[in-house]
Write an enzyme that holds these catalytic residues in place. Structure first.
Site, short mmCIF file in Angstrom:
data_model
loop_
_atom_site.label_atom_id
_atom_site.label_comp_id
_atom_site.label_asym_id
_atom_site.label_seq_id
_atom_site.Cartn_x
_atom_site.Cartn_y
_atom_site.Cartn_z
N GLU A 171 42.39 41.24 38.80
CA GLU A 171 42.94 41.91 37.76
C GLU A 171 42.59 41.22 36.10
O GLU A 171 42.82 42.47 35.71
CB GLU A 171 44.06 41.92 38.23
CG GLU A 171 45.83 42.97 37.90
CD GLU A 171 46.76 41.80 37.43
OE1 GLU A 171 47.11 40.70 38.79
OE2 GLU A 171 47.37 42.14 36.77
N ASP B 255 41.73 44.28 33.85
CA ASP B 255 42.18 44.75 32.60
C ASP B 255 41.10 45.01 31.23
O ASP B 255 41.06 45.88 31.14
CB ASP B 255 43.51 43.66 32.47
CG ASP B 255 44.34 44.16 31.34
OD1 ASP B 255 44.35 44.92 30.57
OD2 ASP B 255 44.10 43.34 30.59
N ASP C 213 47.89 46.93 39.39
CA ASP C 213 46.69 45.66 39.56
C ASP C 213 45.33 45.78 40.26
O ASP C 213 44.13 44.93 39.28
CB ASP C 213 47.69 44.62 39.90
CG ASP C 213 48.91 43.97 39.44
OD1 ASP C 213 48.89 44.97 39.01
OD2 ASP C 213 50.21 43.82 39.58
N GLU D 269 43.20 47.38 38.71
CA GLU D 269 42.46 46.49 37.82
C GLU D 269 41.19 45.68 38.55
O GLU D 269 40.32 45.18 38.04
CB GLU D 269 43.31 45.98 36.74
CG GLU D 269 43.97 47.15 35.97
CD GLU D 269 45.10 46.03 35.30
OE1 GLU D 269 45.28 46.82 34.05
OE2 GLU D 269 45.48 45.25 35.14
#
Lengths: 231, 231
Positions: B47, B51, B120, B123
């Site tokens: 994650e 991002d 989450d 990502e």
């Protein structure tokens, strides 16, 4: 005077296919107002792109290099690496300040050496390099000038370990945190040496040493922080 | 039941070389506590990486697609695209909610359908795909499910044009901003239609229409904002 391209090639072995992109990265808005015949753009769109490029290349570097770090540690280190003070430092190191095409007013007001501008130019250059040659080229560039600073401890200074330790320890209520100098050597005035330990509710939790109490405290906090951090 | 790999291949034509990476992206921490024999990690490191991957791929997409946009417009659109509500929406659209390996407590408390977790996981999947196959593969994936939403106006809802217009207009002092319904058609109760104009110090600056006054106001603000924005 060598062109930007010649200097970049000499210093980093980088040759741009699209020279306009390289020039754009070093061009400030008012310069274009004063030289409308040159056309082109200022660095701001490339800065937008370069900001994300730095975020990702640094995230990827940390992800790969520290396979045992948790998300929190990775994020913390990325924040320390990807920020203004860091970028302006490396922009100077790469002599990017010399290449900026500034408006006259900005030149007179000393913008060439201003952190904010140098940070933008760093990001713009990285954005231009990514656009011209892709992520691998940016990685190679950062490997020459930016990532070696990780091993030299350069980015540590941007992490406030004393605050972080305090936050972590006081998550579940108040505790007493005390830093004490446990050893000092002032025999050589040029090389003072301090050792500091951090005590939490009277128990020693870590120690560190350095040429100043402040540095030693920070190192002690870092050691303690690493030990307390949930694994 | 089809494996995650089979589903992802069927839906997006994506095949992971490293199956562990794919599984990691869909694994929540407590699942691992309950199945220690499986080993491996939860999604959090991926994650962290994903991002930054989303930030860059979206920035690159906007930079390339909108060569005339200034940095401010690019940044605004990127913020609208790269955020929780957007990611959780696309995670559901891609059926990622079905694949999550959850702890029992989380399952009972309904975490599988919680925006925060789905964001989450989105990502983490993007991070895993980048790690397994690079930026181009992520771009191709987003081209199937995420970027088409730009043309459908999906991300517009996350941009508060009324506030943005107000900020822009009042930068240099107070002005009077008024939204007025200039036309309405309620003849078909199923399809009401409103047209709203925004007046600034009494001068019309833009108009927009839609099935509610709120939507029409927002469109009017967007038109006015585009016209006022410094070019």
């Amino acid at each position: 005077m060598a062109s930007i391209q010649e200097s970049i090639k000499k210093d980093f072995g980088i040759e741009f296919s699209d020279q306009k992109l390289l020039l754009e990265a070093f061009t400030q808005g008012n310069y274009l107002n004063e030289h409308p015949e040159e056309g082109g753009r200022d660095y701001q769109r490339l800065e937008f792109l370069g900001d994300s490029v730095m975020q990702l290349i640094v995230a990827d570097y940390l992800f790969t290099r520290y396979p045992d770090w948790e998300e929190g540690q990775l994020t913390e280190m990325r924040i320390a690496m990807v920020q203004s003070k860091s970028f302006s430092h490396f922009a100077r190191l790469a002599h990017f300040d010399r290449y900026i095409r500034l408006g006259k007013g900005e030149e007179l007001s000393g913008a060439r050496n201003r952190d904010g501008l140098l940070e933008d130019i760093w990001e713009a250059f990285v954005g231009a390099l990514y656009k011209d040659q892709g992520a691998k080229a940016v990685f190679d560039f950062l490997n020459q000038i930016f990532f070696p600073a990780v091993d030299a401890g350069f980015f540590e200074e941007f992490i406030d370990y004393k605050s972080k330790l305090q936050e972590l320890l006081q998550r579940d209520g108040s505790v007493d945190i005390e830093y004490k100098v446990v050893k000092e050597d002032l025999s050589d005035a040029q090389k003072p040496h301090f050792e500091v330990a951090v005590f939490v509710d009277g128990q020693p939790l870590g120690s560190g040493s350095g040429r100043s109490i402040k540095i030693a405290e920070k190192k002690a906090a870092k050691v303690a922080y690493g030990d307390v951090l949930p694994k």
